[in-house]
Design a protein around this motif. Structure first.
Motif, PDB file in Angstrom:
ATOM      1  N   LEU A 100     122.123   2.879  28.370  1.00 47.31           N
ATOM      2  CA  LEU A 100     123.565   3.059  28.159  1.00 47.31           C
ATOM      3  C   LEU A 100     123.849   3.312  26.687  1.00 47.31           C
ATOM      4  CD1 LEU A 100     125.379  -0.371  28.491  1.00 47.31           C
ATOM      5  CD2 LEU A 100     122.951  -0.175  28.645  1.00 47.31           C
ATOM      6  N   ASP A 101     125.035   3.865  26.415  1.00 46.93           N
ATOM      7  CA  ASP A 101     125.389   4.212  25.044  1.00 46.93           C
ATOM      8  C   ASP A 101     125.876   2.996  24.267  1.00 46.93           C
ATOM      9  OD1 ASP A 101     124.743   6.757  25.613  1.00 46.93           O
ATOM     10  OD2 ASP A 101     126.783   7.572  25.519  1.00 46.93           O
ATOM     11  N   ALA A 102     125.696   3.058  22.952  1.00 48.47           N
ATOM     12  CA  ALA A 102     126.070   1.942  22.095  1.00 48.47           C
ATOM     13  C   ALA A 102     127.580   1.739  22.034  1.00 48.47           C
ATOM     14  CB  ALA A 102     125.524   2.168  20.693  1.00 48.47           C
ATOM     15  N   ASP A 103     128.348   2.792  22.325  1.00 50.73           N
ATOM     16  CA  ASP A 103     129.800   2.667  22.182  1.00 50.73           C
ATOM     17  C   ASP A 103     130.479   2.088  23.429  1.00 50.73           C
ATOM     18  OD1 ASP A 103     129.434   4.754  23.876  1.00 50.73           O
ATOM     19  OD2 ASP A 103     130.151   6.292  22.500  1.00 50.73           O
ATOM     20  N   LEU A 104     129.664   1.687  24.421  1.00 48.60           N
ATOM     21  CA  LEU A 104     130.168   1.094  25.661  1.00 48.60           C
ATOM     22  C   LEU A 104     131.188   1.975  26.367  1.00 48.60           C
ATOM     23  CD1 LEU A 104     130.385  -2.730  24.967  1.00 48.60           C
ATOM     24  CD2 LEU A 104     128.494  -1.334  25.744  1.00 48.60           C
ATOM     25  N   GLN A 105     131.018   3.289  26.256  1.00 51.17           N
ATOM     26  CA  GLN A 105     131.879   4.183  27.030  1.00 51.17           C
ATOM     27  C   GLN A 105     131.538   4.056  28.508  1.00 51.17           C
ATOM     28  OE1 GLN A 105     131.261   7.911  24.568  1.00 51.17           O
ATOM     29  NE2 GLN A 105     133.418   8.090  25.088  1.00 51.17           N
ATOM     30  N   ASP A 106     130.278   3.673  28.761  1.00 51.82           N
ATOM     31  CA  ASP A 106     129.865   3.449  30.135  1.00 51.82           C
ATOM     32  C   ASP A 106     130.251   2.025  30.508  1.00 51.82           C
ATOM     33  OD1 ASP A 106     128.594   5.944  29.908  1.00 51.82           O
ATOM     34  OD2 ASP A 106     126.835   4.982  29.033  1.00 51.82           O
ATOM     35  N   GLU A 202     134.194   4.327  35.833  1.00 49.98           N
ATOM     36  CA  GLU A 202     135.163   5.025  34.981  1.00 49.98           C
ATOM     37  C   GLU A 202     134.619   5.014  33.563  1.00 49.98           C
ATOM     38  OE1 GLU A 202     138.408   6.182  35.298  1.00 49.98           O
ATOM     39  OE2 GLU A 202     138.430   5.994  37.491  1.00 49.98           O
ATOM     40  N   ARG A 203     134.662   6.142  32.899  1.00 48.78           N
ATOM     41  CA  ARG A 203     134.181   6.158  31.526  1.00 48.78           C
ATOM     42  C   ARG A 203     135.331   5.860  30.567  1.00 48.78           C
ATOM     43  NH1 ARG A 203     129.494   8.344  28.656  1.00 48.78           N
ATOM     44  NH2 ARG A 203     130.168   9.406  26.770  1.00 48.78           N
ATOM     45  N   ASN A 204     135.093   4.910  29.664  1.00 51.31           N
ATOM     46  CA  ASN A 204     136.140   4.529  28.708  1.00 51.31           C
ATOM     47  C   ASN A 204     136.083   5.402  27.473  1.00 51.31           C
ATOM     48  OD1 ASN A 204     136.634   2.272  30.399  1.00 51.31           O
ATOM     49  ND2 ASN A 204     134.863   1.277  29.457  1.00 51.31           N
ATOM     50  N   GLU A 205     137.068   5.153  26.589  1.00 51.54           N
ATOM     51  CA  GLU A 205     136.995   5.830  25.303  1.00 51.54           C
ATOM     52  C   GLU A 205     136.115   5.008  24.378  1.00 51.54           C
ATOM     53  OE1 GLU A 205     141.043   6.789  23.938  1.00 51.54           O
ATOM     54  OE2 GLU A 205     141.311   7.334  26.040  1.00 51.54           O
ATOM     55  N   ARG A 206     135.522   5.680  23.406  1.00 49.38           N
ATOM     56  CA  ARG A 206     134.721   4.994  22.388  1.00 49.38           C
ATOM     57  C   ARG A 206     135.647   4.031  21.655  1.00 49.38           C
ATOM     58  NH1 ARG A 206     130.733   5.557  18.369  1.00 49.38           N
ATOM     59  NH2 ARG A 206     129.245   6.875  19.441  1.00 49.38           N
ATOM     60  N   PHE A 207     135.255   2.746  21.540  1.00 47.81           N
ATOM     61  CA  PHE A 207     136.227   1.796  20.978  1.00 47.81           C
ATOM     62  C   PHE A 207     136.208   1.718  19.459  1.00 47.81           C
ATOM     63  CE2 PHE A 207     133.515  -1.707  19.821  1.00 47.81           C
ATOM     64  CZ  PHE A 207     132.426  -1.614  20.675  1.00 47.81           C
TER      65      PHE A 207
HETATM   66 MG    MG Z   1     129.956   8.031  23.287  1.00 48.52          MG
END
Ligand code: MG
Ligand code: UDP
Length: 322
Positions: A100-106, A202-207
């Motif tokens: 998974l990505d570091a930005d927790l978009q997933d 649902e994919r979130n926005e990069r926080f």
């Molecule tokens: Mg991202």
């Protein structure tokens, strides 16, 4: 209970890392507590040659939080290679690894569902985005067009799936057999086979922080995906060639007829047009061929895809320091 590794590639992610570690720790801790994951489960942060404090942050967290592990690459190798480095490291310790990505978009709330499917016997579980509302219209349009284009070229790719996926140990072992340097994991994984399933999220926005995928990188990635998995562009060239040949015969007949009927012969304009058009077309075709030749060049060299500088993984039996 499977040993679950969460593999997170990080490139200049100091802005998001502390929060990501916090949220993932809570999630993984709860999964261990509820008996979904074994207590040897870990998070594995791969520092992809960051220029900021990413590695220091990983190191600091790993000292007080045994769930935090780290792999430091010797330099920036790009998202796909960093992911591979993480997965290949995790493979030696885990039953299954989730990237998974570091930005927790997933959305990390669906992590349990991934593991559930693994326990049911799936070797690969794909995270699929249920909607793209959060994307800009441009990103949505280009991304979906791209998936369709890849499908039309005959590439087996999971629609709206990025790199949020679970792979079991057997799938990871199989993945390690794919030696290609031009990595496009979402094209390779479906080739591996085994029983697989989907998890929708649902994919979130990069926080925090900025995207590490500017348009130029995204385009390069898109072209890589096509040229690594499809030889259709090569076939299209020959078809275009045949089509132009047919067209030129018609044109030749037309020129002959107009010559004998006394009409003026085609002049400067038409000549210039054809020279430019054919010149351009040839260059385009050579370019496409060149792209493949370039790939053969890099594959033949078989250079290592990543080099690990350091690894931190705290074994379970180590005394907890407080
Ligand atoms: Mg991202
Ligand atoms: N990433 C990486 N190496 C790179 C570029 C990106 O490891 O050279 C990581 C990045 O830290 C993140 C993931 O790949 O965890 C996805 O990148 P990002 O979120 O910037 O892409 P986007 O979500 O905007 O497509």
């Amino acid at each position: 209970m499977p040993v679950v590794y969460l593999v997170v590639p990080c490139y200049n992610e100091e802005a998001v890392l502390p929060e990501t570690v916090k949220r993932l720790t809570i999630k993984l801790y709860n999964m261990i507590k509820s008996g979904k994951a074994s207590k040897e489960s870990r998070m594995l942060f791969v520092d992809d040659g960051s220029k900021d404090r990413t590695w220091e942050i990983i190191e600091e967290f790993s000292k007080e939080n045994k769930l935090v592990g780290g792999v430091k690459l010797s330099r920036n190798r790009g998202h796909q290679n960093a992911l591979l480095a993480g997965l290949m490291t995790a493979k030696e310790h885990c039953d299954c690894a989730i990237s998974l990505d570091a930005d927790l978009q997933d959305d990390i709330e669906v992590l349990d569902q991934f593991v559930d499917k693994y326990i049911e016997g799936c070797e690969v579980v794909y995270g699929v985005r249920s909607s793209r509302d959060k994307d800009t219209a441009f990103k949505r349009g280009t991304a979906q067009g791209y998936y369709k284009f890849m499908a039309a070229l005959g590439v087996d790719i999971v629609y709206n799936h990025a790199d949020y996926r679970l792979m079991g140990k057997r799938a990871l072992d199989a993945l390690s057999e794919y030696k290609e340097v031009n990595l496009f994991l979402r094209g390779i994984v479906p080739l591996i086979g085994f029983r697989s399933d989907y998890v929708y999220y649902e994919r979130n926005e990069r926080f925090a922080g900025e995207s590490k995928y500017p348009l130029s990188k995204m385009l390069r990635f898109a072209v890589d995906g096509i040229t690594s998995f499809s030889v259709k562009p090569l076939k299209i060239i020959s078809n275009v060639g045949i089509f132009i040949c047919l067209l030129s015969i018609i044109f030749f007949v037309y020129a002959l007829v107009s010559f004998f009927s006394g009409g003026s012969v085609a002049g400067w304009a038409s000549q210039m047009c054809s020279i430019w058009f054919l010149g351009g077309l040839q260059m385009l075709c050579i370019g496409i061929v060149g792209t493949y030749v370039g790939k053969i060049y890099s594959e033949v060299k078989g250079r290592p895809r990543f080099i690990i500088d350091k690894t931190i993984i705290t074994p379970e039996n180590k005394k907890e320091e407080k």
